[in-house]
Design a protein around this motif. Structure first.
Motif, PDB file in Angstrom:
ATOM      1  N   PHE A 289      79.918  68.813  -9.392  1.00  0.00           N
ATOM      2  CA  PHE A 289      80.555  69.944  -8.732  1.00  0.00           C
ATOM      3  C   PHE A 289      80.108  71.297  -9.261  1.00  0.00           C
ATOM      4  N   THR A 290      78.905  71.335  -9.803  1.00  0.00           N
ATOM      5  CA  THR A 290      78.299  72.630 -10.090  1.00  0.00           C
ATOM      6  C   THR A 290      77.613  73.128  -8.814  1.00  0.00           C
ATOM      7  N   TYR A 291      77.390  74.423  -8.753  1.00  0.00           N
ATOM      8  CA  TYR A 291      76.922  75.081  -7.536  1.00  0.00           C
ATOM      9  C   TYR A 291      75.602  74.488  -7.032  1.00  0.00           C
ATOM     10  N   GLU A 292      74.595  74.425  -7.892  1.00  0.00           N
ATOM     11  CA  GLU A 292      73.281  73.931  -7.486  1.00  0.00           C
ATOM     12  C   GLU A 292      73.347  72.492  -7.001  1.00  0.00           C
ATOM     13  N   ILE A 342      81.941  74.877  -9.216  1.00  0.00           N
ATOM     14  CA  ILE A 342      82.134  75.607  -7.963  1.00  0.00           C
ATOM     15  C   ILE A 342      83.383  76.481  -7.991  1.00  0.00           C
ATOM     16  N   ALA A 343      84.422  76.044  -8.684  1.00  0.00           N
ATOM     17  CA  ALA A 343      85.629  76.867  -8.791  1.00  0.00           C
ATOM     18  C   ALA A 343      85.334  78.164  -9.542  1.00  0.00           C
ATOM     19  N   CYS A 408      80.255  74.846   0.624  1.00  0.00           N
ATOM     20  CA  CYS A 408      80.308  73.709  -0.303  1.00  0.00           C
ATOM     21  C   CYS A 408      81.735  73.168  -0.394  1.00  0.00           C
ATOM     22  N   MET A 409      82.701  74.081  -0.506  1.00  0.00           N
ATOM     23  CA  MET A 409      84.095  73.661  -0.605  1.00  0.00           C
ATOM     24  C   MET A 409      84.592  73.052   0.707  1.00  0.00           C
ATOM     25  N   TRP A 595      91.264  70.097 -10.735  1.00  0.00           N
ATOM     26  CA  TRP A 595      90.409  71.269 -10.777  1.00  0.00           C
ATOM     27  C   TRP A 595      90.789  72.170 -11.937  1.00  0.00           C
ATOM     28  N   ALA A 596      91.899  71.866 -12.607  1.00  0.00           N
ATOM     29  CA  ALA A 596      92.393  72.763 -13.646  1.00  0.00           C
ATOM     30  C   ALA A 596      91.562  72.649 -14.911  1.00  0.00           C
TER      31      ALA A 596
END
Length: 667
Positions: A289-292, A342-343, A408-409, A595-596
């Protein structure tokens, strides 16, 4: 015609680019060095022409990719390149201009060049395509047979001013990452089902890999120690052949220097570590769940040109329209955010936009949005972009990434990945985010529930593969049969799953007399699988490669488990214990949300002391994006330079396609 030479012993040398700091670390990235090497190629050619003369650049598909991945086409005009032509196509004549060929050293490209200068009925009437000055550059080593073929073309030979090998037969994915652009369906069959099984008998594709690796090291001015996993015959064979080819290169280029040669006291000799995809088939399957990783997994970025098409909100009309974005090292926002969760990406972008708005006297956002710490919506962002025309450039870039991140989300939510990721993390790490180790039967029940909720057969295949690989096979054939019945895979997907066995991943464990069937608890994929400092419970799993790189940069990588082709320096050998890593396992505390944040971040202190020279990590069979991110993290934490490479960089879909292709090696 001048004698063939390597750029490392000529005026096209990139040696000056590989300067070192007082601490011994190179000051320029791999991409920087490649950019300078290409600039030197152009400069050394155009410097032989009058200042008012321009040159035609002729490329083949591979060299075009090399240029596009490093300097870009827009920089060529600075070097008096008037036009870039495709060698494989019919071209218009430029008889008043010199020509520079930059091509792959292959039969087809050499034949095409010779055709340009071979007299026939047309050329005898009209003359050659180009002027009387020819510069010939090859990305890698030119085979003797092709060199002889060139010498036989008299019309070409009498015009050649330079013929050189420039050692750039690879693509730079980012500043510290390279790949060989190997996308052939034959890749996995040749790597893992080939009849070539010894260092004296590599397949043509394996030989090509070795030659390309030599060009990488030549460009970096590295004559590395070569290490490999002791239990991996493929890596061992590649390591010994690479050592032989590297020795030949050094012997043929007496003026070429390398870091750690004794003449450059501020540098240490590098290490090349060869790894194999078979030793970790789990990491390319996991949801990251990292951007790339999300862009490449969920949005299917075009790897060819690093381009993605996304839906953009027009600030004037408020309507969505398709837009293209280039996501590469030229985009500073992308470089900053690509390795973040991503968060964090959405929050960071919201903060940047809000800071611009708050610093402006205008009111682009509502007061509640301006002062809050909440992430901005797409509509709020569009209003801000419209209201602040003086910040159009930076706001457009931030807006672009905000919209891609939100897409992405959207994909994340549509595929219901929150609960699925929790299941994946438990299977991979052996524990839930509360630290409990459930029974495998309990988790298989959750897997069946996911199968029944999941409409995409590929997602069911991916989850089943994660179950099998993470647990190193199911307990019984009956468990496998039940899961296959629920997964409802098609024939090609079933074949891909079965091909995991050819990668060393059994579908069913060997029979065991210990314990009752179904009573066994879930086990971690590896001892280091849960050793993560991520702040998110949904990102507990750590790829195996990270621990290996950490040990390598600290000088603690086991010489028993990762021997060297040639003896290592005594200092490094004494530092390397027999264990893989001395890192301690750290389990994150539970969080109220998946997600916390589960970490206070207090353990993110100063850098650890690194050991030795540049670390070059090559993953045979494809490197995934979590591994590339891990290498950047180790480089940051250790202060050591880490360069990673592979045949290519893969997302989960591409890995599954590679598994399917293994069946093609059975014929």
């Amino acid at each position: 015609m001048p004698r063939r030479s390597s750029s490392k012993s000529s005026s096209v040398s990139s040696s000056s680019a590989a300067t070192t700091t007082a601490a011994g670390g190179p000051t320029q990235s791999l991409r920087d060095i490649v950019q300078k090497s290409l600039g030197n190629v152009l400069q050394s050619s155009t410097s032989q022409l009058p200042s008012d003369k321009w040159i035609v650049l002729v490329v083949d598909p591979q060299s075009l990719r090399v240029i596009s991945s490093s300097i870009g086409m827009y920089n060529l005009m600075e070097h008096h390149v008037s036009i870039v032509e495709d060698l494989m196509k019919k071209r218009a004549p430029f008889r008043g201009q010199a020509v520079l060929y930059l091509v792959e050293p292959c039969e087809e490209s050499v034949s095409r060049i010779i055709d340009d200068w071979t007299p026939n009925k047309v050329t005898m009437k009209q003359g050659p395509l180009y002027g009387n000055t020819v510069f010939l550059y090859f990305l890698g080593r030119l085979p003797d047979t092709l060199f002889t073929k060139i010498k036989a073309c008299k019309e070409l030979v009498k015009r050649v001013k330079i013929l050189q090998e420039v050692n750039l037969d690879f693509l730079t994915k980012e500043a510290q990452a390279f790949h060989f652009d190997m996308k052939s369906a034959k890749l996995y069959p040749e790597l893992y089902m080939s009849r070539y099984s010894s260092s004296s008998n590599l397949s043509p594709m394996q030989e090509q890999m070795v030659h390309k690796l030599v060009t990488v090291c030549a460009t970096l001015n590295e004559y590395p120690h070569v290490r490999y996993p002791a239990k991996n015959d493929l890596c061992k064979n590649l390591a010994f052949v690479f050592q032989q080819r590297m020795n030949e290169f050094v012997g043929a280029n007496s003026s070429w220097w390398y870091n750690g040669d004794g003449l450059h006291p501020n540098s240490d000799r590098a290490t090349l570590l060869l790894l194999d995809r078979r030793d970790d088939c789990l990491s390319p399957l996991m949801h990251e769940f990292t951007y790339e990783a999300m862009v490449n997994d969920l949005l299917h970025m075009n790897i060819e040109d690093e381009r993605i098409t996304y839906s953009s909100i027009d600030p004037e009309s408020g309507e969505a329209k398709p837009m293209d974005a280039l996501l590469n090292d030229n985009d500073e926002v992308w470089v900053e955010l690509r390795g973040k969760h991503i968060a964090d990406v959405i929050q960071t972008l919201s903060t940047k936009i809000r800071d611009i708005v708050n610093s402006n006297t205008g009111s682009a956002l509502s007061n509640s949005a301006k002062g809050s710490g909440k992430a901005l919506s797409i509509n709020q962002m569009a209003r801000a972009l419209k209201a602040l025309p003086e910040y159009k450039e930076i706001m457009s870039k931030l807006s672009q990434h905000m919209q891609i991140a939100h897409q992405c989300m959207d994909a994340f939510n549509k595929k219901r990945l929150l609960d699925l990721s929790d299941l994946e993390q438990t299977l991979a790490t052996g524990k839930t985010d509360e630290g409990r180790s459930p029974r495998i039967k309990e988790l298989l029940g959750q897997v069946v529930e996911e199968f029944r909720k999941q409409p995409e057969s590929f997602m069911r295949l991916r989850l089943l593969a994660i179950v099998i690989v993470s647990q190193r096979g199911l307990e019984s054939q009956s468990y496998l049969d039940k899961l296959l019945a629920e997964a409802k895979l098609n024939a090609k997907e079933l074949r891909a799953l079965q091909n995991l066995e050819k990668m060393g991943c059994p579908l069913v464990q060997a029979p065991s007399k210990l314990g009752k069937l179904g009573a066994k608890k879930v086990t971690a994929y590896s001892a280091v699988a849960a050793e993560n400092d991520s702040e998110y419970a949904s990102s507990r799993y750590v790829c195996l490669m990270k621990a290996v790189i950490e040990s390598a940069t600290q000088g603690t990588l086991s010489v028993d488990e990762y021997p060297s082709v040639m003896p290592l320096p005594d200092a490094e050998a004494m530092l390397a214990p027999s264990s893989l890593s001395r890192a301690k396992s750290v389990r994150k505390t539970s969080a109220t949300s998946k997600w916390a944040s589960t970490s206070t971040g207090s353990d993110k202190g100063g850098k650890k002391k690194g050991f030795g020279g540049r670390q070059i990590i090559f993953m045979t069979g494809g490197m995934c994006y979590s591994e590339m991110r891990s290498a950047r993290e180790v480089m940051t934490s250790s202060g050591m330079e880490v360069v990673v490479g592979s045949n290519r960089f893969i997302n989960p879909t591409e890995f599954m396609v590679d598994l399917k292709n293994l069946s093609k090696g059975e014929a």
